[in-house]
Motif scaffolding. Structure first.
Motif, PDB file in Angstrom:
ATOM      1  N   GLU A 257       9.015   3.192  -5.873  1.00  0.00           N
ATOM      2  CA  GLU A 257       8.986   4.531  -4.922  1.00  0.00           C
ATOM      3  C   GLU A 257       7.750   4.625  -3.983  1.00  0.00           C
ATOM      4  O   GLU A 257       7.333   5.772  -3.369  1.00  0.00           O
ATOM      5  CB  GLU A 257       9.150   5.661  -5.898  1.00  0.00           C
ATOM      6  CG  GLU A 257      10.315   6.146  -6.405  1.00  0.00           C
ATOM      7  CD  GLU A 257      11.623   6.466  -5.699  1.00  0.00           C
ATOM      8  OE1 GLU A 257      11.193   7.213  -4.616  1.00  0.00           O
ATOM      9  OE2 GLU A 257      12.554   5.703  -5.749  1.00  0.00           O
ATOM     10  N   ILE A 258       7.062   3.725  -3.950  1.00  0.00           N
ATOM     11  CA  ILE A 258       5.706   3.646  -3.317  1.00  0.00           C
ATOM     12  C   ILE A 258       5.957   3.527  -1.843  1.00  0.00           C
ATOM     13  O   ILE A 258       5.488   4.206  -0.945  1.00  0.00           O
ATOM     14  CB  ILE A 258       4.786   2.322  -3.522  1.00  0.00           C
ATOM     15  CG1 ILE A 258       4.531   2.512  -5.112  1.00  0.00           C
ATOM     16  CG2 ILE A 258       3.569   2.624  -2.840  1.00  0.00           C
ATOM     17  CD1 ILE A 258       3.794   3.861  -5.585  1.00  0.00           C
ATOM     18  N   THR A 259       7.017   2.599  -1.308  1.00  0.00           N
ATOM     19  CA  THR A 259       7.137   2.216   0.092  1.00  0.00           C
ATOM     20  C   THR A 259       8.846   2.143   0.239  1.00  0.00           C
ATOM     21  O   THR A 259       9.629   1.771  -0.829  1.00  0.00           O
ATOM     22  CB  THR A 259       6.574   1.313   0.572  1.00  0.00           C
ATOM     23  OG1 THR A 259       7.054   0.896   2.262  1.00  0.00           O
ATOM     24  CG2 THR A 259       6.714  -0.038  -0.059  1.00  0.00           C
ATOM     25  N   THR A 260       9.483   2.358   1.455  1.00  0.00           N
ATOM     26  CA  THR A 260      10.757   2.046   1.750  1.00  0.00           C
ATOM     27  C   THR A 260      10.878   0.637   2.487  1.00  0.00           C
ATOM     28  O   THR A 260      12.204   0.332   2.775  1.00  0.00           O
ATOM     29  CB  THR A 260      11.504   3.191   2.305  1.00  0.00           C
ATOM     30  OG1 THR A 260      10.695   3.320   3.653  1.00  0.00           O
ATOM     31  CG2 THR A 260      11.256   4.489   1.646  1.00  0.00           C
ATOM     32  N   HIS A 261       9.838   0.188   2.634  1.00  0.00           N
ATOM     33  CA  HIS A 261      10.058  -1.293   3.449  1.00  0.00           C
ATOM     34  C   HIS A 261      11.112  -2.283   2.861  1.00  0.00           C
ATOM     35  O   HIS A 261      11.163  -2.517   1.981  1.00  0.00           O
ATOM     36  CB  HIS A 261       8.887  -1.855   3.742  1.00  0.00           C
ATOM     37  CG  HIS A 261       7.767  -0.944   4.663  1.00  0.00           C
ATOM     38  ND1 HIS A 261       7.967  -1.101   6.168  1.00  0.00           N
ATOM     39  CD2 HIS A 261       6.645  -0.210   4.453  1.00  0.00           C
ATOM     40  CE1 HIS A 261       7.056  -0.430   6.528  1.00  0.00           C
ATOM     41  NE2 HIS A 261       6.239   0.297   5.520  1.00  0.00           N
ATOM     42  N   ILE A 262      11.954  -2.966   3.529  1.00  0.00           N
ATOM     43  CA  ILE A 262      12.946  -3.786   3.368  1.00  0.00           C
ATOM     44  C   ILE A 262      12.200  -4.897   2.412  1.00  0.00           C
ATOM     45  O   ILE A 262      12.644  -5.319   1.683  1.00  0.00           O
ATOM     46  CB  ILE A 262      13.817  -4.242   4.542  1.00  0.00           C
ATOM     47  CG1 ILE A 262      14.364  -3.232   5.246  1.00  0.00           C
ATOM     48  CG2 ILE A 262      14.975  -5.350   4.135  1.00  0.00           C
ATOM     49  CD1 ILE A 262      15.481  -2.442   4.276  1.00  0.00           C
ATOM     50  N   PRO A 263      11.142  -5.535   3.051  1.00  0.00           N
ATOM     51  CA  PRO A 263      10.528  -6.731   2.351  1.00  0.00           C
ATOM     52  C   PRO A 263       9.814  -6.227   1.187  1.00  0.00           C
ATOM     53  O   PRO A 263       9.589  -7.010   0.088  1.00  0.00           O
ATOM     54  CB  PRO A 263       9.290  -7.209   3.034  1.00  0.00           C
ATOM     55  CG  PRO A 263       9.920  -6.678   4.599  1.00  0.00           C
ATOM     56  CD  PRO A 263      10.625  -5.338   4.306  1.00  0.00           C
ATOM     57  N   LYS A 264      10.010  -4.881   0.639  1.00  0.00           N
ATOM     58  CA  LYS A 264       9.250  -4.466  -0.440  1.00  0.00           C
ATOM     59  C   LYS A 264      10.576  -3.874  -1.268  1.00  0.00           C
ATOM     60  O   LYS A 264      10.266  -3.171  -2.516  1.00  0.00           O
ATOM     61  CB  LYS A 264       8.389  -3.244  -0.314  1.00  0.00           C
ATOM     62  CG  LYS A 264       7.093  -3.734   0.678  1.00  0.00           C
ATOM     63  CD  LYS A 264       6.451  -4.728  -0.083  1.00  0.00           C
ATOM     64  CE  LYS A 264       5.067  -5.232   0.759  1.00  0.00           C
ATOM     65  NZ  LYS A 264       5.115  -5.706   1.774  1.00  0.00           N
ATOM     66  N   GLY A 265      11.537  -4.430  -1.000  1.00  0.00           N
ATOM     67  CA  GLY A 265      12.866  -3.858  -1.995  1.00  0.00           C
ATOM     68  C   GLY A 265      13.623  -2.575  -1.472  1.00  0.00           C
ATOM     69  O   GLY A 265      14.616  -2.530  -2.221  1.00  0.00           O
ATOM     70  N   GLY A 266      13.405  -2.432  -0.199  1.00  0.00           N
ATOM     71  CA  GLY A 266      14.191  -1.235   0.183  1.00  0.00           C
ATOM     72  C   GLY A 266      15.560  -1.529   0.863  1.00  0.00           C
ATOM     73  O   GLY A 266      15.866  -2.671   0.942  1.00  0.00           O
ATOM     74  N   ARG A 267      16.346  -0.626   1.050  1.00  0.00           N
ATOM     75  CA  ARG A 267      17.591  -1.100   1.779  1.00  0.00           C
ATOM     76  C   ARG A 267      18.059  -0.276   3.139  1.00  0.00           C
ATOM     77  O   ARG A 267      17.184   0.975   3.106  1.00  0.00           O
ATOM     78  CB  ARG A 267      18.698  -0.796   0.669  1.00  0.00           C
ATOM     79  CG  ARG A 267      18.905   0.773   0.419  1.00  0.00           C
ATOM     80  CD  ARG A 267      20.332   0.783  -0.299  1.00  0.00           C
ATOM     81  NE  ARG A 267      20.600   2.316  -0.821  1.00  0.00           N
ATOM     82  CZ  ARG A 267      21.946   2.853  -1.069  1.00  0.00           C
ATOM     83  NH1 ARG A 267      22.999   1.753  -1.030  1.00  0.00           N
ATOM     84  NH2 ARG A 267      22.094   4.041  -1.434  1.00  0.00           N
ATOM     85  N   LEU A 268      18.873  -0.745   3.691  1.00  0.00           N
ATOM     86  CA  LEU A 268      19.161  -0.005   4.934  1.00  0.00           C
ATOM     87  C   LEU A 268      20.230   0.980   4.672  1.00  0.00           C
ATOM     88  O   LEU A 268      21.194   0.622   3.830  1.00  0.00           O
ATOM     89  CB  LEU A 268      19.921  -1.033   5.884  1.00  0.00           C
ATOM     90  CG  LEU A 268      18.975  -2.190   6.534  1.00  0.00           C
ATOM     91  CD1 LEU A 268      19.871  -3.055   7.427  1.00  0.00           C
ATOM     92  CD2 LEU A 268      17.880  -1.738   7.194  1.00  0.00           C
ATOM     93  N   LEU A 269      20.293   1.909   5.462  1.00  0.00           N
ATOM     94  CA  LEU A 269      21.358   3.097   5.486  1.00  0.00           C
ATOM     95  C   LEU A 269      21.570   3.236   6.833  1.00  0.00           C
ATOM     96  O   LEU A 269      20.701   3.377   7.703  1.00  0.00           O
ATOM     97  CB  LEU A 269      20.979   4.249   4.580  1.00  0.00           C
ATOM     98  CG  LEU A 269      20.771   4.240   3.242  1.00  0.00           C
ATOM     99  CD1 LEU A 269      20.331   5.739   2.464  1.00  0.00           C
ATOM    100  CD2 LEU A 269      22.116   4.020   2.336  1.00  0.00           C
ATOM    101  N   PRO A 270      22.817   3.873   7.215  1.00  0.00           N
ATOM    102  CA  PRO A 270      23.270   4.292   8.724  1.00  0.00           C
ATOM    103  C   PRO A 270      22.459   5.374   9.063  1.00  0.00           C
ATOM    104  O   PRO A 270      22.689   6.358   8.207  1.00  0.00           O
ATOM    105  CB  PRO A 270      24.967   4.234   8.685  1.00  0.00           C
ATOM    106  CG  PRO A 270      25.070   4.547   7.196  1.00  0.00           C
ATOM    107  CD  PRO A 270      23.998   3.683   6.397  1.00  0.00           C
ATOM    108  N   TYR A 271      22.193   5.640  10.262  1.00  0.00           N
ATOM    109  CA  TYR A 271      21.559   7.002  10.826  1.00  0.00           C
ATOM    110  C   TYR A 271      22.569   8.075  10.776  1.00  0.00           C
ATOM    111  O   TYR A 271      22.252   9.187  10.548  1.00  0.00           O
ATOM    112  CB  TYR A 271      21.047   6.689  12.065  1.00  0.00           C
ATOM    113  CG  TYR A 271      20.627   7.907  12.792  1.00  0.00           C
ATOM    114  CD1 TYR A 271      19.562   8.799  11.811  1.00  0.00           C
ATOM    115  CD2 TYR A 271      20.940   8.419  14.005  1.00  0.00           C
ATOM    116  CE1 TYR A 271      19.059   9.946  12.667  1.00  0.00           C
ATOM    117  CE2 TYR A 271      20.270   9.807  14.362  1.00  0.00           C
ATOM    118  CZ  TYR A 271      19.295  10.330  13.790  1.00  0.00           C
ATOM    119  OH  TYR A 271      18.889  11.487  14.424  1.00  0.00           O
TER     120      TYR A 271
END
Length: 353
Positions: A257-271
């Motif tokens: 929950e620290i960051t939402t960056h994709i390289p840090k494990g985040g995922r994309l959602l549509p706007y």
């Protein structure tokens, strides 16, 4: 040399893309972006080349231009371009550049350039906190270098983030939580630690906080989607003395929950999952205001990206502004990015053909 000179004789726009060398001497930077820009510029009867400071001479510049027919790069020597697009990827390289006369030389030659450089997070906060429009969207922030001020800040908010003033992509970010029994819970992307008191934490972290100019920022309790926090990545470009929204992506945290960056494990959602007229208006407003504020204070910004959060109460917050936007995973946003950049190149060079 032959390629560039042939184009120059036709009075076409020549765009120089400034990047940097890696330690091994190879050229750093976003090759897919550079290739995409070259192909689009050629379709507008223009050309681009990439170069580093090491290739700059008094009357010419050594660099590389991409030849689509050969699907490869060709080394060239070129006259100074009509515009310089700053894509230096390393802060250290840019600091070295600031100590040279290159930008002064561009000014003397009336050669436009953007962007002026990386943005310091605290400088950004100071710029926006007194802005009539933007100040209401800024999380409380202080420098994390004075013990008593830091402790008072942590006591007030209980949960805060620690961020290096000069970093990107979620690097070096930590979360600090003050428990009811005054213990300090310290969480990173891959680590977690507990300190019995604030003094114990300060003894271990004081030098690190000061060395990297850390900031302390209140934690905004984010609105959740499917149980996880998310934020917005907004890409913007200058156009005809205004700033326009090029694209909006959503990033959601998953494994931490620290960051939402994709390289840090985040995922994309549509706007469109979150899009409303109110949110669209907010984004258009801050894009225009941020672009003008940055350009007035720091020099012309032709592009930037913004990280925005939405609290559980529905309040909008500006977390970051990045002068060298990373590539967006949404292909349609990357395509519009290249279109908008090329339009801006042509506008700033007088659309010469």
């Amino acid at each position: 040399m032959v390629v560039i000179n042939e184009w120059c004789k036709g009075k076409v726009p020549v765009i120089g893309i400034l990047t940097a060398q890696k330690k091994d001497g190879s050229i750093a930077g976003n090759a897919p972006l550079f290739i995409g820009l070259q192909k689009k510029l050629i379709s507008h009867n223009g050309i681009s080349f990439i170069f580093t400071l090491e290739g700059v001479h008094e009357h010419s510049i050594e660099g590389f231009t991409f030849i689509p027919e050969k699907k490869g790069w060709e080394k060239i020597t070129a006259p100074y371009p009509d515009l310089v697009y700053n894509r230096i990827p390393f802060r250290t390289s840019e600091e070295e550049l600031k100590n040279t006369e290159f930008f002064s030389c561009l000014r003397d030659k009336n050669i436009p350039f953007f962007n002026p450089g990386f943005i310091d997070k605290y400088e950004l906060y100071q710029l926006f906190k007194n802005h009539p429009t933007l100040q209401s969207y800024m999380p409380a922030t202080i420098t994390a270098i004075h013990k008593q001020e830091f402790l008072s800040f942590l006591t007030k908010f209980n949960s805060i983030y620690l961020k290096p003033a000069q970093s990107a992509r979620g690097n070096g970010i930590f979360k600090l939580v003050l428990d009811t029994d005054k213990k300090i819970c310290f969480k990173g992307l891959k680590t977690s630690e507990e300190f019995l008191t604030f003094d114990h934490f300060w003894v271990e972290w004081e030098n690190k906080l000061k060395k990297k100019n850390y900031l302390a920022q209140e934690e905004i309790k984010s609105r959740l989607y499917d149980g996880n926090r998310f934020d917005l990545r907004i890409l913007a470009h200058a156009e005809n003395n205004h700033y326009i929204v090029t694209g909006v992506g959503i990033r959601q945290s998953q494994i931490q929950e620290i960051t939402t960056h994709i390289p840090k494990g985040g995922r994309l959602l549509p706007y469109d999952l979150f899009q409303t007229e109110e949110l669209d208006l907010f984004i258009q407003t801050i894009v225009e205001q941020i672009g003008k504020a940055l350009s007035k204070k720091l020099g012309f910004f032709g592009e930037f990206s913004i990280d925005v959060g939405i609290s559980q109460s529905g309040q909008y917050y500006i977390y970051e502004v990045n002068s060298k936007p990373m590539s967006f995973d949404e292909s349609e946003i990357e395509e519009r990015k290249i279109d908008h950049l090329c339009r801006l190149f042509l506008q700033l060079t007088g659309n010469k053909k």
